[in-house]
Design an enzyme around this catalytic site. Sequence first.
Site, short mmCIF file in Angstrom:
data_model
loop_
_atom_site.label_atom_id
_atom_site.label_comp_id
_atom_site.label_asym_id
_atom_site.label_seq_id
_atom_site.Cartn_x
_atom_site.Cartn_y
_atom_site.Cartn_z
N SER A 216 0.94 6.00 -1.15
CA SER A 216 0.67 4.69 -1.78
C SER A 216 0.81 4.91 -3.28
O SER A 216 0.39 5.93 -3.81
CB SER A 216 -0.76 4.25 -1.44
OG SER A 216 -1.26 3.38 -2.45
N HIS B 71 3.86 3.37 1.75
CA HIS B 71 2.78 2.42 2.05
C HIS B 71 2.55 1.64 0.75
O HIS B 71 1.98 2.17 -0.21
CB HIS B 71 1.52 3.18 2.46
CG HIS B 71 0.32 2.32 2.68
ND1 HIS B 71 -0.03 1.80 3.91
CD2 HIS B 71 -0.64 1.86 1.81
CE1 HIS B 71 -1.14 1.08 3.79
NE2 HIS B 71 -1.52 1.10 2.53
N ASP C 124 0.94 -1.26 -1.43
CA ASP C 124 -0.30 -2.02 -1.40
C ASP C 124 -0.21 -3.30 -2.22
O ASP C 124 -0.18 -3.26 -3.45
CB ASP C 124 -1.45 -1.16 -1.95
CG ASP C 124 -1.89 -0.10 -0.98
OD1 ASP C 124 -2.26 -0.47 0.16
OD2 ASP C 124 -1.89 1.10 -1.35
N MET D 60 -1.96 -6.67 -3.45
CA MET D 60 -3.27 -7.33 -3.64
C MET D 60 -3.05 -8.62 -4.41
O MET D 60 -2.27 -8.66 -5.36
CB MET D 60 -4.21 -6.41 -4.42
CG MET D 60 -4.44 -5.05 -3.78
SD MET D 60 -5.66 -4.10 -4.69
CE MET D 60 -5.48 -2.49 -3.89
N HIS E 141 1.18 -3.24 2.96
CA HIS E 141 -0.21 -3.51 3.30
C HIS E 141 -0.63 -4.75 2.52
O HIS E 141 -0.83 -4.69 1.31
CB HIS E 141 -1.05 -2.28 2.92
CG HIS E 141 -2.51 -2.43 3.19
ND1 HIS E 141 -3.44 -1.49 2.76
CD2 HIS E 141 -3.22 -3.38 3.85
CE1 HIS E 141 -4.64 -1.88 3.15
NE2 HIS E 141 -4.55 -3.01 3.79
N MET F 136 -3.04 -7.08 1.31
CA MET F 136 -4.45 -7.40 1.05
C MET F 136 -4.47 -8.76 0.37
O MET F 136 -4.70 -8.89 -0.83
CB MET F 136 -5.09 -6.30 0.19
CG MET F 136 -5.37 -5.03 1.01
SD MET F 136 -5.68 -3.59 -0.02
CE MET F 136 -4.00 -3.07 -0.34
N MET G 275 -9.21 1.14 7.72
CA MET G 275 -9.59 1.40 6.33
C MET G 275 -10.79 2.35 6.30
O MET G 275 -11.81 2.09 6.96
CB MET G 275 -9.97 0.10 5.60
CG MET G 275 -8.87 -0.94 5.49
SD MET G 275 -7.38 -0.37 4.65
CE MET G 275 -8.03 0.07 3.03
N ASP H 204 -6.37 4.74 6.05
CA ASP H 204 -6.07 4.38 4.66
C ASP H 204 -7.33 4.46 3.82
O ASP H 204 -8.30 3.75 4.08
CB ASP H 204 -5.50 2.95 4.63
CG ASP H 204 -4.99 2.56 3.25
OD1 ASP H 204 -4.96 3.41 2.34
OD2 ASP H 204 -4.63 1.37 3.09
C1 DX5 Z 1 -6.80 0.46 -1.14
C2 DX5 Z 1 -5.42 0.72 -0.60
C3 DX5 Z 1 -5.13 2.14 -0.24
C4 DX5 Z 1 -5.55 3.16 -1.26
C5 DX5 Z 1 -4.89 4.50 -1.15
O1 DX5 Z 1 -7.13 -0.88 -1.16
O2 DX5 Z 1 -5.17 -0.03 0.54
O3 DX5 Z 1 -3.82 2.27 0.24
O4 DX5 Z 1 -5.46 2.71 -2.53
O5 DX5 Z 1 -5.27 5.28 -2.25
P1 DX5 Z 1 -6.22 6.56 -2.13
O6 DX5 Z 1 -5.51 7.49 -1.21
O7 DX5 Z 1 -6.34 7.04 -3.52
O8 DX5 Z 1 -7.51 6.08 -1.55
ZN ZN Z 2 -3.31 0.47 1.64
#
Ligand code: DX5
Ligand code: ZN
Length: 224
Positions: free
Chosen positions: A11, A36, A38, A40, A69, A71, A140, A178
């Site tokens: 990520s 992966h 992320d 948000m 992913h 979010m 998670m 994750d």
């Molecule tokens: C958090 C994300 C993850 C996360 C991964 O909301 O979905 O993918 O940031 O980062 P680490 O491995 O640093 O927890």
């Molecule tokens: Zn994630």
Amino acid sequence: MASRGLLIAPSILTADFGHLEEQARAAEAAGADLWHLDVMDGHFVPAITFGAAIVEVFRRTTALPIEVHLMVANPAAQLRPFAEAGAQRLIFHHEAAPEPHALLEATRALGCERGIAISPGTPVAAVAPLLGELEQVTVMLIEPGRGGQPMMPELLEKVRELRALIGAAGLATRIEVDGGVKAHNVAICAAAGTDIAVAGSAVFNASQTPAEAIAELRAALASA
Ligand code: DX5
Ligand code: ZN
């Protein structure tokens, strides 16, 4: 269980966004298995990260598969843009879509694999009836919202539960973890029955190159 061949999915939340293409190439060369990414939206979680344009950068820059992913509070509106940007798998949150059948069908119709993520407060029972309609469940191990948080290892119990359900039903649904995966705990993730481990700050950090970091994760798996 480590011999199942756990896949490592970097990520980029803690990567240097000023040198994203360079960092993407370095992680691919270092043996990452997939991305992966992320997303948000500032609603489902307080932070905002990036949109489909960044997914396109990865699509152009590397040959690795991409999972996104989501979010986001309204995943229905985001499936098409990220599918068109090149994501092979779209993962939305059960908490944002408690009645997910239509979304799962829309994801499939877009030609993407279907994933559902469950936050720490959501039990396996919430996704158990859906396992036959999914390619992946993402468990998670932190509260979603930012990288670099410590893993809550007690949540690996959900992975064990899912592994038993998937095995009993004869399904091929994959299990991803994750949050907070590091060299010191990646082997317990594998032993619990994980197929894919997301690794953010373990791969993109100030003290190692992505190559050193991924080698350390693989060494920890091999010696478990
Ligand atoms: C958090 C994300 C993850 C996360 C991964 O909301 O979905 O993918 O940031 O980062 P680490 O491995 O640093 O927890
Ligand atoms: Zn994630």
